[in-house]
Motif scaffolding. Structure first.
Motif, PDB file in Angstrom:
ATOM      1  N   LEU A  83       0.464  -1.023   0.143  1.00 37.29           N
ATOM      2  CA  LEU A  83       0.029  -0.038  -0.104  1.00 37.29           C
ATOM      3  C   LEU A  83       1.110   1.032   0.105  1.00 37.29           C
ATOM      4  O   LEU A  83       2.460   1.485   1.084  1.00 37.29           O
ATOM      5  CB  LEU A  83      -1.293   0.169   0.659  1.00 37.29           C
ATOM      6  CG  LEU A  83      -2.178  -0.814   1.472  1.00 37.29           C
ATOM      7  CD1 LEU A  83      -2.598  -1.056   2.187  1.00 37.29           C
ATOM      8  CD2 LEU A  83      -2.906  -0.873  -0.427  1.00 37.29           C
ATOM      9  N   ASP A 113      -3.650   7.176   7.820  1.00 37.16           N
ATOM     10  CA  ASP A 113      -3.165   5.849   8.458  1.00 37.16           C
ATOM     11  C   ASP A 113      -3.977   5.162   9.352  1.00 37.16           C
ATOM     12  O   ASP A 113      -4.290   4.273   8.968  1.00 37.16           O
ATOM     13  CB  ASP A 113      -2.063   6.752   9.273  1.00 37.16           C
ATOM     14  CG  ASP A 113      -0.814   6.866   8.659  1.00 37.16           C
ATOM     15  OD1 ASP A 113      -0.715   6.688   7.465  1.00 37.16           O
ATOM     16  OD2 ASP A 113       0.429   7.056   9.135  1.00 37.16           O
ATOM     17  N   ARG A 159       3.709  -1.523   3.408  1.00 35.77           N
ATOM     18  CA  ARG A 159       3.148  -0.073   3.753  1.00 35.77           C
ATOM     19  C   ARG A 159       3.915   0.870   3.224  1.00 35.77           C
ATOM     20  O   ARG A 159       5.616   1.683   3.896  1.00 35.77           O
ATOM     21  CB  ARG A 159       2.090   0.172   4.534  1.00 35.77           C
ATOM     22  CG  ARG A 159       1.361  -0.304   5.385  1.00 35.77           C
ATOM     23  CD  ARG A 159       0.110  -0.117   6.036  1.00 35.77           C
ATOM     24  NE  ARG A 159       0.178  -1.437   7.072  1.00 35.77           N
ATOM     25  CZ  ARG A 159      -0.238  -1.885   7.605  1.00 35.77           C
ATOM     26  NH1 ARG A 159      -1.150  -0.974   8.406  1.00 35.77           N
ATOM     27  NH2 ARG A 159       0.062  -3.068   8.027  1.00 35.77           N
TER      28      ARG A 159
END
Length: 699
Positions: free
Chosen positions: A292, A299, A311
């Motif tokens: 991601l 967040d 991430r």
């Protein structure tokens, strides 16, 4: 020169009563008689409809006339009176169930149409006969509701493509060496974002490509930085066939992530920033996302996902040691990665009515045909400045970004929309093309005149809106304020574009969706998937070379003769313009009558006290369904429920009168600004749903 009295006689093999019934409906005339652009119901006087016809074209002049329609009880005589002009039309019908003779007499016709005075009588007669024949064709079921712009003529289409890209400056022939290098870059990366920036790096390396709140990047920098980002993503374990999610607002780092993923052969799923955490989790699992890329402010939407899911922050600055950003990846110094056989695709989420949105794979543009199609209806030019406040995760914002690379535009990306800030950016950057969704048009018009006047917007040549219908009153208000620069694009995630209404279309018919652009075929089909007559409402199907590549995990829409079902209902008029009646699931049946919400919305939008309005169908014990209206009043406006109902009652059918009228401080909207009618359906009647539960902020 046309005379003051003209007689027209014609015969048709249709039932007299059926023909009379159609000619007594005011809306028949703008649908089937060219030159009559719109028909707005005003009131009913002694059972007779009083309407305002919009007559003429921008080339000749557009006039509005108030007309009262009267008819004999047996329906064999119909008259259209315009007292203000001292003109009227008499229609008389004779015949039986098999054949009808129609006699039309025009009195002072030149006073009605600005271009008629210099025509011979024969031209008026021909116009009337052709219109009457279309009415007869509608009764006979003639399959005439298909329009094609070059799709069935390959040689002509290729010539038109070449003409568009040369005229718009996409390709220029006076530098053969530069053109050759452009072709090589496009051949290497494809006709996509990556190819666009790579080609621009050859042609205009130092021209700013993307400008955001943190600075700007040239075409050369975009190409170089995305090469490094792609290499860093490969070093992190990503490769061809993988998919990543991008959850970000509009800014340069988001664009770089999309481009780098495409270069690596990785699909990029563009996540709507308005999705709740649960929906994002479902998409991550469904689409098997390998990583991601997320803006810091989101967040909280991904913090509970599995910790093994990598991430990265889509930031315009280095990370803090704990969080790796795209800027960190670019600065790692990686240069090499394996070029994929096919570039990665962009996956756009549909705005589904319920459940998890479907992921629609966007196709790669097919050469210059894609840019030529849009340029055939929108006069884009190369090397200008484009402002895109429309979200890039939305099909329209993304399409504009892709288009910008082909014309080497400098794109200005605000991370969120503010009406005054939008005008300031137009002023500061001398923007020529503004890409918006309809709510943004409304918000700009809602600004006080004194605020709008602070900014010089004279550089604007194009304001292109897409994503939802524009109210006719809004269209005219905007063009009266900013000039004839508005373009209304109708399309969807699945079909890309379908039609585009240019300023001339909108001046003539403010509610039209326009004509299909180059390389597009459009049909209005019936339940049997066969074309309907011009003027009849049916399902809208579209075919072009940019139909989507299917959903990630769902069955595709219905198809007929190479065209996809848009899910909308609409009709074609006699000039080939498309009009959208509404979604197929918005039409209600009230007391046995088919009723659409949009005409009610259009009528209420003309009220000066109304800022915004949405109309939905709700269950009704007596009639099966009924309409409910949700209205946002302008500040200080005096308006109550009875006034709204009476206003509609005098303009539309009794089944169109909303029994429930609820006043709200704001309508519920998604992150693209589209009204979320599903949140209103359960709120019809008493007690009204409280405004705080409905309000959502624009990004």
């Amino acid at each position: 020169m046309v005379t003051d009295v003209i007689d027209v006689v014609a015969e048709f093999p249709v039932d007299r009563k059926a023909l009379s019934d159609l000619l007594r409906i005011p809306d028949t005339y703008p649908r089937l008689f060219p030159g009559i652009g719109a028909c707005d119901p005003l009131e009913t006087v002694e059972g007779d409809p009083v309407v305002r016809f919009r007559v003429g074209t921008p080339a000749t002049e557009i006039r509005t006339h108030v007309v009262r329609m009267t008819s004999a009880r047996d329906g064999d005589s119909i008259e259209l009176h315009c007292p203000a002009q001292g003109s009227f039309t008499s229609i008389r019908l004779e015949g039986d169930q098999n054949r009808t003779r129609v006699t039309v007499t025009f009195f002072a016709p030149a006073r009605m149409h600005p271009g008629m005075a210099d025509l011979p009588n024969s031209a008026v007669v021909d116009w009337a006969v052709r219109g009457l024949k279309r009415v007869a064709d509608l009764l006979l079921g003639a399959p005439t509701s298909v329009v094609v712009n070059g799709e069935d003529a390959p040689l002509r289409r290729r010539a038109d493509i070449a003409r568009q890209v040369v005229a718009g400056g996409v390709l220029r022939t006076y530098r053969p060496d530069s053109a050759l290098r452009q072709w090589r870059r496009l051949a290497e990366y494809g006709f996509n974002l990556a190819g666009g920036y790579a080609s621009g790096a050859v042609r205009v390396p130092n021209r700013p490509a993307v400008v955001d709140a943190w600075g700007s990047r040239t075409f050369a920098e975009m190409h170089r930085r995305t090469e490094r980002l792609a290499a860093a993503m490969a070093e992190a374990g990503l490769g061809a066939g993988d998919a990543v999610g991008i959850l970000a607002r509009n800014h340069g780092a988001m664009v770089e992530t999309m481009v780098a993923a495409g270069k690596l052969g990785v699909d990029a799923v563009l996540l709507n920033t308005g999705l709740p955490a649960r929906r994002i989790e479902e998409i991550v699992q469904r689409d098997r996302l390998e990583a991601l890329f997320v803006d810091t402010e989101y967040d909280h939407l991904v913090q509970y996902l599995h910790t093994d899911l990598p991430r990265f922050r889509t930031e315009n600055a280095p990370g803090d040691g704990w969080n790796v950003t795209t800027e960190d990846l670019i600065g790692d110094g990686h240069r090499e990665y394996r070029k994929p056989v096919q570039p990665g695709r962009l996956v756009v989420l549909t705005s589904g009515t319920s459940g998890t949105p479907k992921g629609a794979r966007r196709p790669h543009p097919k050469g210059f045909a894609t840019v030529a199609a849009l340029m055939s209806r929108i006069p884009l030019r190369s090397d200008e400045n484009m402002l895109i406040p429309a979200p890039l995760f939305h099909t329209w914002g993304l399409a504009a970004l892709q288009l910008s690379t082909a014309v080497r535009a400098t794109v200005v990306l605000p991370d969120r929309f503010d009406a005054e800030e939008c005008l300031r950016l137009v002023h500061e950057h001398r923007i020529t093309t503004l890409i918006v969704v309809p709510i943004m048009v409304n918000r700009i018009l809602d600004l006080p005149a004194g605020v709008r006047d602070r900014y010089d917007t004279s550089s604007l040549r194009i304001v292109a809106s897409c994503g939802a219908p524009l109210a006719g009153a809004t269209v005219l208000d905007f063009m009266d304020t900013y000039g004839d620069i508005l373009y209304n694009v109708y399309g969807s995630t699945e079909v890309s574009w379908a039609t585009i209404a240019d300023p001339d279309d909108l001046r003539t018919s403010p509610t039209t969706a326009g004509h299909p652009p180059l390389g597009t075929r459009l049909g209005v089909l019936g339940p049997d998937r066969k074309p309907l007559p011009v003027g009849r409402t049916g399902r809208v199907f579209v075919g072009n070379h940019m139909l989507f590549d299917g959903y990630v995990n769902s069955a595709p829409p219905d198809e007929a003769d190479g065209m996809l079902d848009t899910g909308d209902l609409g009709y074609l008029d006699a000039t080939g313009k498309l009009f959208i009646a509404g979604r197929d699931d918005e039409m209600i049946i009230s007391g046995g009558e088919n009723v659409f919400p949009r005409p009610v919305e259009e009528a209420l939008a003309h009220l000066p006290q109304v800022s915004e309005v949405a109309v939905v169908g709700v269950p009704d014990r007596e009639y099966g369904q009924r309409l409910a209206a949700f209205v946002v009043k302008r500040e200080g406006a005096g308006l109550d429920s009875d006034m709204v109902r009476n206003y509609v009652r005098h303009r539309l059918s009794r089944f169109s009168v909303p029994r429930d009228v609820t006043f709200l401080s704001a309508l519920p909207r998604g992150e693209t600004g589209k009204i979320l009618k599903r949140m209103l359906v359960g709120a019809g009647g008493d007690p009204p749903l409280p405004p705080p539960a409905l309000g959502t902020a624009m990004p």
